[in-house]
Motif scaffolding. Structure first.
Motif, mmCIF file in Angstrom:
data_model
loop_
_atom_site.group_PDB
_atom_site.id
_atom_site.type_symbol
_atom_site.label_atom_id
_atom_site.label_comp_id
_atom_site.label_asym_id
_atom_site.label_seq_id
_atom_site.Cartn_x
_atom_site.Cartn_y
_atom_site.Cartn_z
ATOM 1 N N LEU A 4 98.819 37.083 31.881
ATOM 2 C CA LEU A 4 98.688 36.818 33.307
ATOM 3 C C LEU A 4 97.224 36.661 33.698
ATOM 4 O O LEU A 4 96.853 35.741 34.425
ATOM 5 N N SER A 5 96.383 37.536 33.187
ATOM 6 C CA SER A 5 94.948 37.467 33.469
ATOM 7 C C SER A 5 94.355 36.133 33.001
ATOM 8 O O SER A 5 93.612 35.480 33.733
ATOM 9 N N ASN A 6 94.710 35.705 31.795
ATOM 10 C CA ASN A 6 94.196 34.435 31.273
ATOM 11 C C ASN A 6 94.737 33.239 32.047
ATOM 12 O O ASN A 6 94.034 32.256 32.252
ATOM 13 N N ALA A 7 95.993 33.316 32.491
ATOM 14 C CA ALA A 7 96.568 32.217 33.274
ATOM 15 C C ALA A 7 95.782 32.013 34.560
ATOM 16 O O ALA A 7 95.603 30.887 35.015
ATOM 17 N N ILE A 8 95.302 33.092 35.130
ATOM 18 C CA ILE A 8 94.507 32.996 36.359
ATOM 19 C C ILE A 8 93.068 32.593 36.030
ATOM 20 O O ILE A 8 92.514 31.678 36.623
ATOM 21 N N LYS A 9 92.489 33.254 35.052
ATOM 22 C CA LYS A 9 91.077 33.045 34.717
ATOM 23 C C LYS A 9 90.784 31.616 34.252
ATOM 24 O O LYS A 9 89.778 31.031 34.615
ATOM 25 N N GLY A 15 94.953 25.961 41.323
ATOM 26 C CA GLY A 15 96.134 25.899 40.466
ATOM 27 C C GLY A 15 97.160 26.970 40.806
ATOM 28 O O GLY A 15 96.939 27.817 41.668
ATOM 29 N N GLN A 16 98.269 26.930 40.113
ATOM 30 C CA GLN A 16 99.353 27.870 40.344
ATOM 31 C C GLN A 16 99.695 28.614 39.066
ATOM 32 O O GLN A 16 99.531 28.086 37.963
ATOM 33 N N VAL A 17 100.180 29.855 39.236
ATOM 34 C CA VAL A 17 100.656 30.670 38.133
ATOM 35 C C VAL A 17 102.075 31.113 38.477
ATOM 36 O O VAL A 17 102.332 31.584 39.579
ATOM 37 N N GLN A 34 103.481 30.915 33.177
ATOM 38 C CA GLN A 34 103.187 29.486 33.094
ATOM 39 C C GLN A 34 102.140 29.160 34.151
ATOM 40 O O GLN A 34 102.188 29.683 35.263
ATOM 41 N N ASP A 35 101.164 28.335 33.791
ATOM 42 C CA ASP A 35 100.139 27.959 34.764
ATOM 43 C C ASP A 35 99.914 26.456 34.747
ATOM 44 O O ASP A 35 100.459 25.752 33.909
ATOM 45 N N THR A 36 99.109 25.992 35.676
ATOM 46 C CA THR A 36 98.827 24.556 35.800
ATOM 47 C C THR A 36 97.454 24.203 35.237
ATOM 48 O O THR A 36 96.879 23.185 35.606
ATOM 49 N N GLY A 37 96.952 25.048 34.346
ATOM 50 C CA GLY A 37 95.657 24.792 33.718
ATOM 51 C C GLY A 37 95.729 23.646 32.722
ATOM 52 O O GLY A 37 96.782 23.043 32.497
ATOM 53 N N GLN A 62 85.529 28.079 34.574
ATOM 54 C CA GLN A 62 85.578 27.828 36.003
ATOM 55 C C GLN A 62 86.653 28.756 36.543
ATOM 56 O O GLN A 62 87.827 28.629 36.229
ATOM 57 N N LYS A 63 86.255 29.742 37.300
ATOM 58 C CA LYS A 63 87.194 30.760 37.739
ATOM 59 C C LYS A 63 87.922 30.346 39.004
ATOM 60 O O LYS A 63 87.363 29.751 39.896
ATOM 61 N N ALA A 64 89.180 30.691 39.033
ATOM 62 C CA ALA A 64 89.976 30.480 40.245
ATOM 63 C C ALA A 64 89.500 31.469 41.299
ATOM 64 O O ALA A 64 88.993 32.528 40.975
ATOM 65 N N PRO A 65 89.646 31.137 42.567
ATOM 66 C CA PRO A 65 89.229 32.064 43.608
ATOM 67 C C PRO A 65 90.018 33.359 43.563
ATOM 68 O O PRO A 65 91.145 33.397 43.062
ATOM 69 N N ALA A 66 89.427 34.437 44.069
ATOM 70 C CA ALA A 66 90.065 35.754 44.030
ATOM 71 C C ALA A 66 91.424 35.747 44.703
ATOM 72 O O ALA A 66 92.304 36.501 44.342
ATOM 73 N N SER A 67 91.645 34.880 45.674
ATOM 74 C CA SER A 67 92.924 34.831 46.374
ATOM 75 C C SER A 67 94.059 34.413 45.451
ATOM 76 O O SER A 67 95.229 34.601 45.775
#
Length: 70
Positions: A4-9, A15-17, A34-37, A62-67
């Motif tokens: 989950l952390s990597n899907a966001i990071k 993007g979406q997770v 599943q993510d849209t990376g 490139q990090k996704a925003p904290a939100s």
């Protein structure tokens, strides 16, 4: 938690997770992330489960925003 952390990071900005859990037996669950990376190239997939291999992301990403966590 690492999936989950990597899907966001490593996702793209905006993007979406998708996190799903399902019971597959009385004493087992399946967790799917599943993510849209961008995904991984075939040569990176071969290295995916090597311990401590960051697959070329050592310099950061490139990090996704904290939100994106909520």
């Amino acid at each position: 938690m690492n999936l989950l952390s990597n899907a966001i990071k490593y996702n793209r900005v905006g993007g979406q997770v998708d996190l799903r859990c399902s019971a597959v037996a009385e004493d087992r669950i399946r967790i799917s992330v599943q993510d849209t990376g961008e995904g991984l190239s075939p040569d990176k997939l071969d290295q995916l489960f090597q311990p401590f291999n960051r697959l070329g992301q050592e310099a950061g990403s490139q990090k996704a925003p904290a939100s994106a966590w909520w």
